[in-house]
Design a protein around this motif. Structure first.
Motif, PDB file in Angstrom:
ATOM      1  N   THR A 178      89.901  31.210   9.666  1.00  0.00           N
ATOM      2  CA  THR A 178      91.275  31.319   9.175  1.00  0.00           C
ATOM      3  C   THR A 178      91.674  30.041   8.451  1.00  0.00           C
ATOM      4  OG1 THR A 178      92.154  30.398  11.217  1.00  0.00           O
ATOM      5  CG2 THR A 178      91.947  32.799  11.106  1.00  0.00           C
ATOM      6  N   GLU A 179      92.696  30.143   7.607  1.00  0.00           N
ATOM      7  CA  GLU A 179      93.241  28.950   6.952  1.00  0.00           C
ATOM      8  C   GLU A 179      93.828  27.979   7.965  1.00  0.00           C
ATOM      9  OE1 GLU A 179      94.876  29.836   2.523  1.00  0.00           O
ATOM     10  OE2 GLU A 179      96.107  30.581   4.162  1.00  0.00           O
ATOM     11  N   THR A 180      94.470  28.534   8.980  1.00  0.00           N
ATOM     12  CA  THR A 180      95.142  27.756  10.029  1.00  0.00           C
ATOM     13  C   THR A 180      96.321  26.969   9.475  1.00  0.00           C
ATOM     14  OG1 THR A 180      92.895  27.436  10.911  1.00  0.00           O
ATOM     15  CG2 THR A 180      94.715  26.464  12.131  1.00  0.00           C
ATOM     16  N   ARG A 181      97.296  27.707   9.006  1.00  0.00           N
ATOM     17  CA  ARG A 181      98.550  27.104   8.561  1.00  0.00           C
ATOM     18  C   ARG A 181      99.299  26.510   9.747  1.00  0.00           C
ATOM     19  NH1 ARG A 181     101.049  25.408   4.707  1.00  0.00           N
ATOM     20  NH2 ARG A 181     102.940  26.664   4.922  1.00  0.00           N
ATOM     21  N   PRO A 182     100.167  25.488   9.529  1.00  0.00           N
ATOM     22  CA  PRO A 182     100.519  24.935   8.216  1.00  0.00           C
ATOM     23  C   PRO A 182      99.650  23.763   7.767  1.00  0.00           C
ATOM     24  CG  PRO A 182     101.967  24.019   9.854  1.00  0.00           C
ATOM     25  CD  PRO A 182     101.068  24.986  10.592  1.00  0.00           C
ATOM     26  N   TYR A 183      98.753  23.260   8.632  1.00  0.00           N
ATOM     27  CA  TYR A 183      97.996  22.075   8.246  1.00  0.00           C
ATOM     28  C   TYR A 183      96.642  22.407   7.636  1.00  0.00           C
ATOM     29  CZ  TYR A 183      98.728  17.048   8.515  1.00  0.00           C
ATOM     30  OH  TYR A 183      99.027  15.746   8.205  1.00  0.00           O
ATOM     31  N   ASN A 184      96.297  23.695   7.667  1.00  0.00           N
ATOM     32  CA  ASN A 184      95.113  24.185   6.951  1.00  0.00           C
ATOM     33  C   ASN A 184      93.793  23.538   7.397  1.00  0.00           C
ATOM     34  OD1 ASN A 184      96.546  26.044   5.258  1.00  0.00           O
ATOM     35  ND2 ASN A 184      97.232  24.301   4.044  1.00  0.00           N
ATOM     36  N   GLN A 185      93.672  23.327   8.706  1.00  0.00           N
ATOM     37  CA  GLN A 185      92.405  22.762   9.179  1.00  0.00           C
ATOM     38  C   GLN A 185      91.242  23.716   8.961  1.00  0.00           C
ATOM     39  OE1 GLN A 185      95.286  22.900  10.968  1.00  0.00           O
ATOM     40  NE2 GLN A 185      95.421  21.254  12.474  1.00  0.00           N
ATOM     41  N   GLY A 186      91.538  25.015   8.944  1.00  0.00           N
ATOM     42  CA  GLY A 186      90.471  25.979   8.716  1.00  0.00           C
ATOM     43  C   GLY A 186      89.958  25.963   7.294  1.00  0.00           C
ATOM     44  N   ALA A 246      93.943  38.615   9.763  1.00  0.00           N
ATOM     45  CA  ALA A 246      93.069  38.794  10.924  1.00  0.00           C
ATOM     46  C   ALA A 246      93.032  40.236  11.408  1.00  0.00           C
ATOM     47  CB  ALA A 246      93.501  37.867  12.051  1.00  0.00           C
ATOM     48  N   ALA A 247      94.188  40.915  11.440  1.00  0.00           N
ATOM     49  CA  ALA A 247      94.206  42.305  11.908  1.00  0.00           C
ATOM     50  C   ALA A 247      93.409  43.198  10.970  1.00  0.00           C
ATOM     51  CB  ALA A 247      95.642  42.799  12.028  1.00  0.00           C
ATOM     52  N   ALA A 248      93.581  43.002   9.676  1.00  0.00           N
ATOM     53  CA  ALA A 248      92.825  43.791   8.708  1.00  0.00           C
ATOM     54  C   ALA A 248      91.327  43.547   8.859  1.00  0.00           C
ATOM     55  CB  ALA A 248      93.279  43.446   7.289  1.00  0.00           C
ATOM     56  N   LEU A 249      90.953  42.289   9.089  1.00  0.00           N
ATOM     57  CA  LEU A 249      89.539  41.962   9.261  1.00  0.00           C
ATOM     58  C   LEU A 249      88.960  42.675  10.478  1.00  0.00           C
ATOM     59  CD1 LEU A 249      87.134  40.046   8.358  1.00  0.00           C
ATOM     60  CD2 LEU A 249      87.930  38.542  10.195  1.00  0.00           C
ATOM     61  N   MET A 250      89.669  42.611  11.601  1.00  0.00           N
ATOM     62  CA  MET A 250      89.150  43.229  12.828  1.00  0.00           C
ATOM     63  C   MET A 250      89.094  44.747  12.717  1.00  0.00           C
ATOM     64  SD  MET A 250      90.787  40.992  15.940  1.00  0.00           S
ATOM     65  CE  MET A 250      91.057  39.231  15.746  1.00  0.00           C
ATOM     66  N   SER A 251      89.960  45.318  11.924  1.00  0.00           N
ATOM     67  CA  SER A 251      89.964  46.775  11.774  1.00  0.00           C
ATOM     68  C   SER A 251      88.850  47.262  10.855  1.00  0.00           C
ATOM     69  CB  SER A 251      91.321  47.249  11.239  1.00  0.00           C
ATOM     70  OG  SER A 251      91.503  46.846   9.890  1.00  0.00           O
ATOM     71  N   GLN A 252      88.348  46.379   9.987  1.00  0.00           N
ATOM     72  CA  GLN A 252      87.379  46.795   8.986  1.00  0.00           C
ATOM     73  C   GLN A 252      85.966  46.275   9.241  1.00  0.00           C
ATOM     74  OE1 GLN A 252      88.834  45.937   4.990  1.00  0.00           O
ATOM     75  NE2 GLN A 252      90.936  46.387   5.618  1.00  0.00           N
ATOM     76  N   LYS A 253      85.850  45.187  10.003  1.00  0.00           N
ATOM     77  CA  LYS A 253      84.544  44.582  10.259  1.00  0.00           C
ATOM     78  C   LYS A 253      84.216  44.669  11.746  1.00  0.00           C
ATOM     79  CE  LYS A 253      84.105  43.081   5.968  1.00  0.00           C
ATOM     80  NZ  LYS A 253      83.051  43.568   5.048  1.00  0.00           N
ATOM     81  N   LEU A 282      95.536  40.286  19.076  1.00  0.00           N
ATOM     82  CA  LEU A 282      94.808  41.191  18.180  1.00  0.00           C
ATOM     83  C   LEU A 282      93.431  41.533  18.747  1.00  0.00           C
ATOM     84  CD1 LEU A 282      95.639  39.628  14.697  1.00  0.00           C
ATOM     85  CD2 LEU A 282      96.411  41.848  15.557  1.00  0.00           C
ATOM     86  N   ALA A 283      92.750  40.529  19.291  1.00  0.00           N
ATOM     87  CA  ALA A 283      91.428  40.781  19.861  1.00  0.00           C
ATOM     88  C   ALA A 283      91.507  41.783  21.007  1.00  0.00           C
ATOM     89  CB  ALA A 283      90.811  39.467  20.341  1.00  0.00           C
ATOM     90  N   LYS A 284      92.511  41.658  21.841  1.00  0.00           N
ATOM     91  CA  LYS A 284      92.687  42.603  22.944  1.00  0.00           C
ATOM     92  C   LYS A 284      92.915  44.011  22.401  1.00  0.00           C
ATOM     93  CE  LYS A 284      92.933  41.652  26.730  1.00  0.00           C
ATOM     94  NZ  LYS A 284      91.919  41.613  27.813  1.00  0.00           N
ATOM     95  N   PHE A 285      93.724  44.142  21.367  1.00  0.00           N
ATOM     96  CA  PHE A 285      94.028  45.457  20.789  1.00  0.00           C
ATOM     97  C   PHE A 285      92.776  46.110  20.210  1.00  0.00           C
ATOM     98  CE2 PHE A 285      95.238  48.199  17.245  1.00  0.00           C
ATOM     99  CZ  PHE A 285      96.178  49.031  17.841  1.00  0.00           C
ATOM    100  N   PHE A 286      91.944  45.309  19.546  1.00  0.00           N
ATOM    101  CA  PHE A 286      90.766  45.863  18.873  1.00  0.00           C
ATOM    102  C   PHE A 286      89.508  45.846  19.758  1.00  0.00           C
ATOM    103  CE2 PHE A 286      93.334  44.822  15.098  1.00  0.00           C
ATOM    104  CZ  PHE A 286      93.219  46.009  14.390  1.00  0.00           C
TER     105      PHE A 286
END
Length: 394
Positions: A211-219, A242-249, A279-283
């Motif tokens: 992830t980008e990891t806003r707001p400091y963008n460490q990712g 992240a939700a879209a990623l977990m739903s598609q990958k 999100l991880a729990k949901f998917f």
């Protein structure tokens, strides 16, 4: 065992360069466009670098802080009026000051506590001298640097094995990570990113997402930089993808680090971790925390007792970086930059309020495994993590 008093080969990606009497850190505010090391000569330099996030990541913060005092003690002249008692008092005062730089991350407080106890014990031994106390401190701080590297490699191995077992396969594993937990956040190798590195070296990893990891963008600034440097197949996403990623990958696990783990497994980590756990729990995706025992605080019973640092609002309102010298749309997304022309751009309306906690707390109920250098801890029948197991206390 590696000798922490000797320089590390220049080809190794390091946030910290240390030889006895000399400490340099990679200025992470300039990454990924410039790789510049800055000297840390004393505890004031370290405090400023940690507060300004020129160095970050709970393990790296602890190492830089404690080594900064080692450098200062090594290079400082012995004053005529120094006594064993005044030497210990001065060391303790400087350690207490360093701890105020980032209060949420427990690693620094843990290291400071251990070094204070060590120097107090040397003081209580027969015939203590200021030099004996200083030398004991320096050697102990250097040992912490070596141990951090060893612990990270153990976490990487154990975490990779746990994920492969949980996924039911030893290849084609896809993982998502948040913030930065690699060589730039530790003495070397990394915690959560160390697990990804181990999966890659085992030929188990199909792809890593960060992830980008806003707001400091460490990712986007740091983790992406490390993944490219290590030639690990990886893709950057914005935090709200992240939700879209977990739903598609087919994501096998979300792997994150920790700034503090409470005795029940509640975990403070970079802001945005909590929502990834939901999100991880949901998917049905495994949620794994990588944490050396120095990040585990048995004195804090649950996440309610973790103090959360709030950062300045301007970090949310402003983005900074070098100017682009080409048209990325015309060049397939590749961007050339002018590192000599760094600018800041304000994105929000004047007068808007800002909520900017640096961390959030993920409840233990959303975590599947906490990987330490001593083993993997899982939830018990009551739904909590018996973290004392990581210390061999149960």
């Amino acid at each position: 065992m590696a000798d922490p008093t000797q320089p590390v080969p220049a080809t190794t990606l390091l946030a910290i360069k240390y030889t006895r009497g000399s400490l340099e850190i990679l200025d992470q505010l300039l990454l990924p466009h410039q790789s510049i090391y800055i000297p840390i000569n004393d505890v004031l330099d370290a405090w400023r670098a940690i507060k300004q996030m020129q160095v970050r990541g709970a393990p790296a913060i602890a190492i830089v802080a404690t080594l900064s005092l080692a450098v200062q003690l090594n290079n400082g002249l012995v004053a005529a009026g120094d006594t064993p008692d005044s030497t210990v008092q001065s060391i303790h005062e400087k350690l207490d000051y360093l701890v105020t730089s980032r209060p949420t991350a427990v690693n620094l407080a843990d290291a400071a506590g251990k070094l204070k106890l060590l120097t107090q014990n040397v003081l209580a031994a027969p015939s203590p001298t200021p030099k004996l106390i200083r030398d004991a401190y320096i050697e102990a701080a250097e040992a912490m640097l070596t141990k951090d590297v060893e612990d990270n490699k153990a976490i990487g191995r154990l975490g990779a094995n746990w994920i492969a077992t949980a996924a039911g396969r030893t290849n084609d594993i896809r993982v998502l990570t948040h913030c930065n937990t690699g060589s730039l956040a530790t003495a070397s190798y990394g915690t959560a990113l160390g697990i990804i590195r181990s999966l890659h070296s085992n030929l188990s990893l199909a792809h890593a997402y960060c992830t980008e990891t806003r707001p400091y963008n460490q990712g986007s600034r740091l983790t992406a930089y490390e993944l490219v440097h290590e030639k690990i197949p990886a893709t950057l996403i914005t935090d709200n993808m992240a939700a879209a990623l977990m739903s598609q990958k087919d994501i096998a696990a979300v792997v994150v680090g920790a700034d503090r783990v409470a005795a029940n497994g509640d975990t403070a980590n970079k802001i945005g971790t909590y929502q990834l756990a939901i999100l991880a729990k949901f998917f049905g995706v495994k949620f794994v925390v990588a944490a050396p025992t120095t990040s585990v605080d048995l004195n804090t019973k649950s996440g309610e007792g973790i103090k959360i640092e709030h950062r300045p609002g301007w970090e949310v309102l402003v983005v900074s970086g070098p100017t682009v010298t080409n048209d990325p749309a015309a060049d397939g997304g590749e961007v050339a930059v002018n590192v000599l022309d760094v600018r800041s751009v304000k994105q929000a309306a004047n007068g808007i309020g800002v909520f900017n906690p640096s961390f959030d707390v993920t409840p233990a109920a959303l975590i599947d495994a906490i990987v330490t250098e001593n083993g993997v801890v899982e939830r018990n029948a009551e739904g909590f993590f018996p973290m004392e197991e990581a210390f061999g206390l149960k």
